[in-house]
Design a protein around this motif. Structure first.
Motif, short mmCIF file in Angstrom:
data_model
loop_
_atom_site.label_atom_id
_atom_site.label_comp_id
_atom_site.label_asym_id
_atom_site.label_seq_id
_atom_site.Cartn_x
_atom_site.Cartn_y
_atom_site.Cartn_z
N LEU A 157 69.34 1.62 31.58
CA LEU A 157 68.23 0.67 31.63
C LEU A 157 68.33 -0.26 32.83
CD1 LEU A 157 67.81 -0.38 27.89
CD2 LEU A 157 66.07 0.71 29.32
N LYS A 158 69.53 -0.74 33.14
CA LYS A 158 69.70 -1.67 34.25
C LYS A 158 69.31 -1.03 35.58
CE LYS A 158 73.97 -2.81 33.46
NZ LYS A 158 75.28 -3.48 33.67
N ILE A 159 69.72 0.21 35.79
CA ILE A 159 69.38 0.90 37.04
C ILE A 159 67.89 1.21 37.10
CG2 ILE A 159 69.73 3.01 38.38
CD1 ILE A 159 72.59 3.08 37.25
N ARG A 160 67.37 1.76 36.02
CA ARG A 160 65.95 2.13 35.99
C ARG A 160 65.06 0.91 36.19
NH1 ARG A 160 61.67 2.98 32.32
NH2 ARG A 160 60.53 4.94 32.69
N PHE A 161 65.45 -0.20 35.58
CA PHE A 161 64.66 -1.42 35.69
C PHE A 161 64.54 -1.85 37.14
CE2 PHE A 161 63.98 -6.03 35.37
CZ PHE A 161 62.96 -6.09 34.43
N ARG A 162 65.67 -1.93 37.84
CA ARG A 162 65.65 -2.39 39.23
C ARG A 162 64.90 -1.44 40.15
NH1 ARG A 162 64.91 -6.93 39.55
NH2 ARG A 162 66.16 -8.02 38.04
N VAL A 163 65.02 -0.15 39.90
CA VAL A 163 64.35 0.83 40.77
C VAL A 163 62.84 0.67 40.72
CG1 VAL A 163 63.83 3.30 41.01
CG2 VAL A 163 66.21 2.54 40.74
N ALA A 191 61.28 -2.16 28.85
CA ALA A 191 62.73 -2.28 29.04
C ALA A 191 63.25 -3.60 28.49
CB ALA A 191 63.06 -2.16 30.52
N LEU A 192 62.49 -4.67 28.68
CA LEU A 192 62.89 -5.97 28.15
C LEU A 192 62.98 -5.93 26.63
CD1 LEU A 192 63.46 -9.00 28.56
CD2 LEU A 192 60.98 -9.38 28.56
N VAL A 193 62.00 -5.30 26.00
CA VAL A 193 62.01 -5.18 24.54
C VAL A 193 63.26 -4.42 24.06
CG1 VAL A 193 60.88 -3.99 22.61
CG2 VAL A 193 59.54 -5.42 24.15
N GLU A 194 63.63 -3.37 24.76
CA GLU A 194 64.81 -2.62 24.33
C GLU A 194 66.08 -3.46 24.45
OE1 GLU A 194 66.90 1.76 24.59
OE2 GLU A 194 65.06 1.38 25.73
N LEU A 195 66.19 -4.26 25.49
CA LEU A 195 67.36 -5.14 25.59
C LEU A 195 67.37 -6.17 24.47
CD1 LEU A 195 68.27 -6.06 29.27
CD2 LEU A 195 69.00 -4.14 27.86
N LEU A 196 66.21 -6.72 24.14
CA LEU A 196 66.14 -7.66 23.03
C LEU A 196 66.55 -6.99 21.72
CD1 LEU A 196 62.86 -9.51 23.98
CD2 LEU A 196 65.10 -10.58 23.72
N ARG A 197 66.17 -5.75 21.57
CA ARG A 197 66.56 -5.02 20.37
C ARG A 197 68.07 -4.75 20.35
NH1 ARG A 197 63.65 -3.38 16.59
NH2 ARG A 197 61.39 -3.20 16.65
N ILE A 198 68.62 -4.38 21.49
CA ILE A 198 70.07 -4.15 21.55
C ILE A 198 70.82 -5.42 21.17
CG2 ILE A 198 72.01 -3.65 23.07
CD1 ILE A 198 70.18 -1.72 24.59
N LYS A 199 70.29 -6.56 21.58
CA LYS A 199 70.94 -7.83 21.26
C LYS A 199 70.80 -8.18 19.78
CE LYS A 199 70.87 -12.79 22.23
NZ LYS A 199 70.31 -13.89 23.06
N GLU A 249 69.34 -11.85 32.48
CA GLU A 249 70.17 -12.69 31.63
C GLU A 249 70.66 -11.92 30.40
OE1 GLU A 249 67.55 -15.90 30.77
OE2 GLU A 249 67.77 -16.86 32.73
N LEU A 250 69.77 -11.16 29.80
CA LEU A 250 70.14 -10.37 28.63
C LEU A 250 71.16 -9.30 28.99
CD1 LEU A 250 66.63 -9.90 26.99
CD2 LEU A 250 68.57 -11.07 25.93
N ALA A 251 70.94 -8.63 30.13
CA ALA A 251 71.86 -7.58 30.56
C ALA A 251 73.26 -8.15 30.77
CB ALA A 251 71.34 -6.91 31.82
N ALA A 252 73.34 -9.31 31.41
CA ALA A 252 74.65 -9.93 31.65
C ALA A 252 75.31 -10.33 30.33
CB ALA A 252 74.48 -11.15 32.55
N GLU A 253 74.52 -10.85 29.41
CA GLU A 253 75.07 -11.23 28.11
C GLU A 253 75.60 -10.02 27.34
OE1 GLU A 253 73.51 -13.11 23.85
OE2 GLU A 253 72.28 -13.35 25.66
N LEU A 254 74.84 -8.94 27.36
CA LEU A 254 75.25 -7.73 26.64
C LEU A 254 76.47 -7.09 27.29
CD1 LEU A 254 71.71 -6.28 25.89
CD2 LEU A 254 73.30 -7.27 24.23
N ASP A 255 76.52 -7.10 28.62
CA ASP A 255 77.69 -6.56 29.32
C ASP A 255 78.96 -7.30 28.92
OD1 ASP A 255 76.65 -4.43 30.76
OD2 ASP A 255 76.05 -5.69 32.45
N ALA A 256 78.84 -8.57 28.65
CA ALA A 256 80.01 -9.39 28.35
C ALA A 256 80.47 -9.25 26.90
CB ALA A 256 79.70 -10.86 28.63
#
Length: 266
Positions: A157-163, A191-199, A249-256
């Motif tokens: 998701l992080k790569i696809r989002f930036r591309v 993509a944002l929704v999926e990160l929110l769901r992962i969190k 912000e969500l990506a960094a939080e989930l990575d940690a």
């Protein structure tokens, strides 16, 4: 709103009465909103059955006949096969039930182990009959396996989002507001929704926009609603910038995080 004579209980009882006597139908259960305790006046009837591999067509014929005794069937939609879930599925609208009380019926071959019964993901199915002991065989999902899957998905998701975010920006610069909105919804917000769901709801990370009012904290839900409804084409760039920042912000939080998935059943 017009009133209709059929209730969900009548529909379920008719289908169960038609299928339960058949020795080659192993089980029938209700999923969807019923599995989460959220049935309301607009809920459809979400039913799944397991039958002998060579009797799937028979199941649908029997279900249609049972429904036809209750009401004329105004529409029937057959999901083209092979379906994404590997089963056979049909939707029925009944004249006496109205447009909301749709019957969503899925027939599963006995040999197919993918039954969408993991409680962490699909809730607690309400079994109507279960001569094969299907409910007793439901095993809890493995959080460690799910964590590994989520880590892989997060990296993608992080790569696809930036591309793809420049597609939103450049269509705005071209004064193509519909194109910009298309990419903003499909490549930014999805993509944002999926990160929110992962969190907040990692077992259902791929459920998309469904059930978000139940699955997200009120503050995050309200913020997402605001981002999803630009008041004008001119508002898209600012909302896009905010959505990208929130994603990062969500990506960094989930990575940690050490763990992404709860260690107890949901």
């Amino acid at each position: 709103m017009p009133s209709f004579s059929l209730s969900r209980e009548q529909i379920i009882e008719a289908i169960a009465a038609a299928l339960e006597p058949l020795p080659w139908v192993d089980a029938l259960w209700e999923g969807g909103s019923a599995a989460f305790g959220r049935v309301d006046e607009w809920s459809d009837v979400d039913l799944q059955a397991i039958a002998g591999d060579d009797r799937i067509i028979d199941v649908f014929e029997i279900v249609a006949a049972a429904l036809g005794k209750l009401s004329p069937i105004s529409l029937e939609f057959r999901v083209p096969e092979p379906a994404w879930h590997g089963h056979s599925q049909r939707f029925y609208l009944l004249e006496a039930a109205g447009p909301f009380l749709m019957v969503d019926f899925c027939a599963m071959k006995r040999s197919n182990p993918n039954r969408f019964l993991e409680r962490e993901i699909h809730g607690r199915a309400r079994f109507i009959f279960d001569r094969a002991g299907v409910a007793a065989g439901i095993a809890p999902a493995d959080p460690a396996v799910w964590d590994e899957k989520l880590r892989e998905r997060l990296a993608q998701l992080k790569i696809r989002f930036r591309v793809f975010q420049p597609l939103v920006t450049k269509e705005g610069l071209r004064d193509n507001p519909l194109d910009a909105m298309h990419f903003y919804q499909g490549l930014t917000l999805v993509a944002l929704v999926e990160l929110l769901r992962i969190k907040h709801d990692p077992w259902r990370h791929n459920f998309g926009w469904r059930y978000l009012k139940h699955d997200l904290p009120p503050g995050d839900y309200s913020r997402l609603v605001r981002l999803a409804y630009p008041g004008s084409a001119a508002a898209i760039p600012g909302l896009h910038e905010e959505a990208m920042q929130w994603f990062d912000e969500l990506a960094a939080e989930l990575d940690a995080r050490t763990e992404l998935t709860p260690r107890t059943a949901g």
